[in-house]
Design a protein around this motif. Structure first.
Motif, PDB file in Angstrom:
ATOM      1  N   UNK A 215       0.824  -1.206   0.000  1.00 17.62           N
ATOM      2  CA  UNK A 215       0.000   0.000   0.000  1.00 17.62           C
ATOM      3  C   UNK A 215       0.861   1.261   0.000  1.00 17.62           C
ATOM      4  N   UNK A 216       1.954   1.264   0.764  1.00 18.48           N
ATOM      5  CA  UNK A 216       2.806   2.449   0.840  1.00 18.48           C
ATOM      6  C   UNK A 216       3.519   2.711  -0.473  1.00 18.48           C
ATOM      7  N   UNK A 217       3.924   1.636  -1.183  1.00 15.67           N
ATOM      8  CA  UNK A 217       4.593   1.801  -2.472  1.00 15.67           C
ATOM      9  C   UNK A 217       3.662   2.470  -3.474  1.00 15.67           C
ATOM     10  N   UNK A 218       2.438   1.937  -3.586  1.00 16.05           N
ATOM     11  CA  UNK A 218       1.502   2.477  -4.566  1.00 16.05           C
ATOM     12  C   UNK A 218       1.081   3.893  -4.198  1.00 16.05           C
ATOM     13  N   UNK A 219       0.896   4.149  -2.893  1.00 17.68           N
ATOM     14  CA  UNK A 219       0.521   5.490  -2.456  1.00 17.68           C
ATOM     15  C   UNK A 219       1.603   6.504  -2.801  1.00 17.68           C
ATOM     16  N   UNK A 220       2.856   6.128  -2.564  1.00 22.29           N
ATOM     17  CA  UNK A 220       3.953   7.051  -2.869  1.00 22.29           C
ATOM     18  C   UNK A 220       4.041   7.338  -4.358  1.00 22.29           C
ATOM     19  N   UNK A 221       3.836   6.318  -5.179  1.00 23.54           N
ATOM     20  CA  UNK A 221       3.851   6.533  -6.624  1.00 23.54           C
ATOM     21  C   UNK A 221       2.716   7.450  -7.060  1.00 23.54           C
ATOM     22  N   UNK A 222       1.548   7.241  -6.477  1.00 22.54           N
ATOM     23  CA  UNK A 222       0.410   8.101  -6.803  1.00 22.54           C
ATOM     24  C   UNK A 222       0.674   9.536  -6.386  1.00 22.54           C
ATOM     25  N   UNK A 223       1.356   9.720  -5.241  1.00 20.69           N
ATOM     26  CA  UNK A 223       1.665  11.069  -4.764  1.00 20.69           C
ATOM     27  C   UNK A 223       2.569  11.807  -5.737  1.00 20.69           C
ATOM     28  N   UNK A 224       3.533  11.081  -6.336  1.00 19.06           N
ATOM     29  CA  UNK A 224       4.424  11.718  -7.305  1.00 19.06           C
ATOM     30  C   UNK A 224       3.630  12.238  -8.501  1.00 19.06           C
ATOM     31  N   UNK A 225       2.734  11.361  -9.002  1.00 22.79           N
ATOM     32  CA  UNK A 225       1.979  11.733 -10.204  1.00 22.79           C
ATOM     33  C   UNK A 225       0.987  12.855  -9.937  1.00 22.79           C
ATOM     34  N   UNK A 226       0.464  12.919  -8.707  1.00 24.54           N
ATOM     35  CA  UNK A 226      -0.558  13.919  -8.406  1.00 24.54           C
ATOM     36  C   UNK A 226      -0.001  15.135  -7.670  1.00 24.54           C
ATOM     37  N   UNK A 227       1.315  15.302  -7.693  1.00 27.95           N
ATOM     38  CA  UNK A 227       1.928  16.398  -6.956  1.00 27.95           C
ATOM     39  C   UNK A 227       1.318  17.730  -7.398  1.00 27.95           C
ATOM     40  N   UNK A 346      12.964  15.489  -6.738  1.00 30.24           N
ATOM     41  CA  UNK A 346      13.206  15.984  -8.094  1.00 30.24           C
ATOM     42  C   UNK A 346      11.915  16.510  -8.715  1.00 30.24           C
ATOM     43  N   UNK A 347      10.798  15.775  -8.496  1.00 31.30           N
ATOM     44  CA  UNK A 347       9.515  16.223  -9.050  1.00 31.30           C
ATOM     45  C   UNK A 347       9.117  17.580  -8.472  1.00 31.30           C
ATOM     46  N   UNK A 348       9.356  17.775  -7.173  1.00 25.47           N
ATOM     47  CA  UNK A 348       9.039  19.063  -6.538  1.00 25.47           C
ATOM     48  C   UNK A 348       9.902  20.174  -7.118  1.00 25.47           C
ATOM     49  N   UNK A 349      11.190  19.925  -7.252  1.00 28.84           N
ATOM     50  CA  UNK A 349      12.085  20.959  -7.782  1.00 28.84           C
ATOM     51  C   UNK A 349      11.792  21.263  -9.241  1.00 28.84           C
ATOM     52  N   UNK A 350      11.358  20.251 -10.005  1.00 27.57           N
ATOM     53  CA  UNK A 350      10.962  20.519 -11.391  1.00 27.57           C
ATOM     54  C   UNK A 350       9.832  21.529 -11.442  1.00 27.57           C
ATOM     55  N   UNK A 351       8.868  21.383 -10.537  1.00 33.19           N
ATOM     56  CA  UNK A 351       7.740  22.321 -10.521  1.00 33.19           C
ATOM     57  C   UNK A 351       8.165  23.699 -10.015  1.00 33.19           C
ATOM     58  N   UNK A 352       9.306  23.767  -9.318  1.00 38.51           N
ATOM     59  CA  UNK A 352       9.844  25.051  -8.856  1.00 38.51           C
ATOM     60  C   UNK A 352      10.904  25.593  -9.823  1.00 38.51           C
ATOM     61  N   UNK A 353      11.034  24.937 -10.989  1.00 40.63           N
ATOM     62  CA  UNK A 353      12.046  25.328 -11.985  1.00 40.63           C
ATOM     63  C   UNK A 353      13.454  25.254 -11.394  1.00 40.63           C
ATOM     64  N   UNK A 354      13.640  24.251 -10.519  1.00 40.14           N
ATOM     65  CA  UNK A 354      14.944  24.048  -9.910  1.00 40.14           C
ATOM     66  C   UNK A 354      15.530  22.718 -10.333  1.00 40.14           C
ATOM     67  N   UNK A 355      16.632  22.311  -9.686  1.00 38.02           N
ATOM     68  CA  UNK A 355      17.277  21.050 -10.048  1.00 38.02           C
ATOM     69  C   UNK A 355      18.110  20.533  -8.873  1.00 38.02           C
ATOM     70  N   UNK A 356      18.483  19.237  -8.968  1.00 43.89           N
ATOM     71  CA  UNK A 356      19.358  18.585  -8.002  1.00 43.89           C
ATOM     72  C   UNK A 356      20.678  18.229  -8.677  1.00 43.89           C
TER      73      UNK A 356
END
Length: 379
Positions: A215-227, A346-356
């Motif tokens: 459940x935690x794996x699928x939830x985390x993946x869904x969180x990335x897509x729905x950020x 990385x997904x969060x920074x992409x939305x902030x026009x940033x990078x790692x």
């Protein structure tokens, strides 16, 4: 060594943990052992000479004499030498599931039947609990499957189809292990012969843990897509770091040097909650990279329209090939890592026009840099 066989047989009957009942051709009880009286609640005197159907609820009570008659006339056995699950009835009228094995004997030219009875109430309860857990698991898998399909649609819309193969492989890897554990425990509960309550509890708890992991794996993946899109605020980095640090447990052998102070900290326009996730993930990774202890250093500066936040550790380091993959979903250098922390960051920074950016040397440590555009340089 010579045994007194009647005494030996009597000792076996008296100490057997299963109920043993001997009847004649007419179904009349000839002898019972102590386990029988304990299981059914009757005394010896109440059972001896009675029809064995006294221990059976309807409709078995009425049908048992017919079974014996049919066997005498046709020789067709429905339970003798086979064993089966039936229902027993105690003296107080309560019923319970039991396993009954019947054997036939020839005593002085007369046929006798010995029945061995085992109470399987605990096993039936465990099987029912397993059925309920399987139903819940199926419902949760169906629900998560829908969410995963929705997440996949979002990935396609965001033009991330190129990474889908790697993500799918990672999902299979992360879910296969708990599924194997589920299969093992399910097989045990379905086939164990009178398992102990401790063993039942152990396997049921294992099933619950593995379901939670899937459940935690699928939830985390869904969180990335729905950020969600970031809700930007003007924030000072020293305050953000000060809010994050208390949420990360540091062992005594790790020294933290925080060089980000109120006088020199850059100001950024970010979603404070989302950037806190990034900082927390990087600080945790740095901590985990130093199992034998070390130094974690935090710094920040503004250069050429950019704000650079640095998290540096003196840990074990990361090999070059792994360093190129650490931000991919479900890739982890940790034995028990899920491989989603840096992917989310990385997904969060992409939305902030940033990078790692990462630099690492085996045995020396790792430096992670978060690059964000200065507030006035945001698109």
């Amino acid at each position: 060594m010579t045994y007194v066989y009647p005494a030996l047989l009597e000792a076996i009957l008296d100490t057997a943990v299963d109920a043993i009942i001997v009847i004649n051709e007419g179904g009349i009880i000839q002898t019972v052992n102590p386990a029988t009286t304990k299981l059914f609640g009757y005394s010896d005197a109440e059972l001896l000479g009675q029809n064995v159907n006294i221990l059976m609820p309807a409709p078995y009570h009425q049908e048992h004499d017919g079974y014996l008659k049919n066997y005498r006339e046709t020789g067709q056995a429905k339970i003798i030498g086979i064993g089966r699950e039936v229902i027993g009835r105690r003296k107080d009228g309560s019923t319970f599931p039991m396993h009954l094995a019947v054997s036939e004997m020839d005593i002085g030219g007369s046929k006798m039947f010995a029945g061995i009875v085992r109470d399987i109430s605990d096993l039936k309860q465990a099987q029912q609990l397993l059925t309920d857990i399987n139903q819940q698991l199926e419902q949760r898998v169906q629900q998560r499957t829908i969410e995963l399909r929705n997440a996949q649609a979002e990935l396609l819309k965001a033009e991330k189809l190129a990474t889908l193969g790697k993500v799918s492989g990672g999902i299979a890897h992360e879910i296969r292990n708990p599924l194997n554990a589920l299969r093992t425990s399910t097989y045990y509960l379905q086939h164990a012969h009178q398992p102990t309550p401790e063993k039942l509890q152990e396997h049921l708890e294992r099933i619950d843990r593995q379901v939670a992991l899937i459940n935690s794996v699928v939830t985390a993946l869904s969180d990335i897509a729905r950020l969600p899109e970031p809700e930007r605020e003007t924030c000072r980095l020293d305050q953000l770091i000060a809010n994050v640090m208390p949420t990360v447990t540091m062992p005594a052998n790790v020294t933290v040097i925080n060089q980000v102070n109120a006088e020199t900290a850059p100001v950024v326009s970010v979603d404070p909650d989302q950037l806190a996730i990034v900082l927390r993930n990087l600080i945790r990774n740095a901590r985990d990279a130093m199992p034998e202890g070390g130094t974690l250093t935090l710094s920040a500066e503004r250069t050429s329209g950019q704000v650079r936040v640095v998290v540096r550790d003196t840990g074990v380091g990361i090999a070059g090939e792994e360093l190129r993959q650490i931000v991919e979903p479900l890739y982890s250098t940790k034995a028990r890592g899920m491989g989603l922390g840096l992917a989310i960051s990385k997904a969060i920074l992409d939305k902030h026009h940033g990078r790692l950016e990462f630099n690492s040397e085996i045995g020396v440590g790792t430096t992670c840099e978060v690059h964000l555009p200065a507030a006035e340089n945001l698109p």
